[in-house]
Design an enzyme around this catalytic site. Structure first.
Site, PDB file in Angstrom:
ATOM      1  CG  ASN A 109      50.786  29.950  44.851  1.00  0.00           C
ATOM      2  OD1 ASN A 109      51.207  31.195  44.265  1.00  0.00           O
ATOM      3  ND2 ASN A 109      50.221  30.527  46.121  1.00  0.00           N
ATOM      4  CG  HIS A 111      49.765  32.717  50.751  1.00  0.00           C
ATOM      5  ND1 HIS A 111      48.878  33.108  49.827  1.00  0.00           N
ATOM      6  CD2 HIS A 111      49.583  33.063  51.962  1.00  0.00           C
ATOM      7  CE1 HIS A 111      47.926  33.721  50.788  1.00  0.00           C
ATOM      8  NE2 HIS A 111      48.411  33.467  52.075  1.00  0.00           N
TER       9      HIS A 111
END
Ligand code: GAR
Length: 191
Positions: A109, A111
């Site tokens: 991911n 972020h």
């Protein structure tokens, strides 16, 4: 060559940065599927424009929840595409066990903060209201927490005195577009 599945809900600028890193020869990878829970999202539009395989994840009837059934449908789409690595890029639903268990240590991911600072939503706004001197972005493995998985790579962005949420987010996104292809190359070199 590593086979990437990219999942997002928004404009898809990170997906596009990964695509460009591949087409420019900087990243030895192939995007084999682009998935989104938002049928009219920019990420799917961009995938279409580049002729990348893409599909919608049916999350009905939920607006925010990522139900176990929807996660299993996602697992199927990713397995059908034979992905090696999954990149969440602005995917706004929380990934849980059905998906995590199917691809252990294979889901990344990005972020928009220097984790563990400012997890969760609108991290750039959190940095501004906190009066932070620096923020940035983090590429990390996804685990069952929110923005808690092992960190792969971070890039710092200094805050400026007159920064607004928009100007800071734009500079963080520019850093993300460099960080994500680098992180994928790093992970791929260990697979
Ligand atoms: C990115 O800035 C990413 O860091 C953020 O969403 C944006 C998606 O942009 N993700 C999160 O906030 C996840 N908690 P994009 O669709 O243009 O790649």
């Amino acid at each position: 060559m590593i086979r990437l599945g990219i999942i997002g809900s928004g404009t898809g600028s990170n997906m596009w940065a990964i695509h460009q890193a591949i087409t420019s020869g900087q990243l030895d990878a192939q995007i084999v599927t682009v998935l989104s829970d938002q049928p009219r999202s920019g990420i799917l539009e961009k995938a279409r424009s580049a002729d990348l395989p893409h599909a919608v994840i049916d999350c009905a009837p939920f607006k925010q929840k990522f139900s176990p059934e929807a996660q299993l449908r996602t697992v199927q789409l990713l397995q059908d595409a034979d992905v090696d690595l999954i990149c969440l890029a602005g995917f706004m639903r929380i990934v849980g066990h059905p998906l995590l268990d199917a691809f252990p240590k294979r889901i990344l991911n990005i972020h928009p903060s220097l984790l563990p600072a400012y997890p969760g939503l609108a991290a750039w706004e959190q940095a501004i209201s906190d009066g932070a001197e620096k923020s940035g972005c983090t590429v990390h493995y996804v685990d069952s927490g929110i923005d808690t998985g092992g960190i792969i790579l971070q890039k710092e962005v200094a805050l400026r005195p007159n920064d607004t949420a928009e100007t800071l987010h734009a500079r963080i996104q520019a850093a993300e577009h460099i960080a994500y292809p680098e992180a994928i190359a790093l992970v791929a070199s260990h697979l």
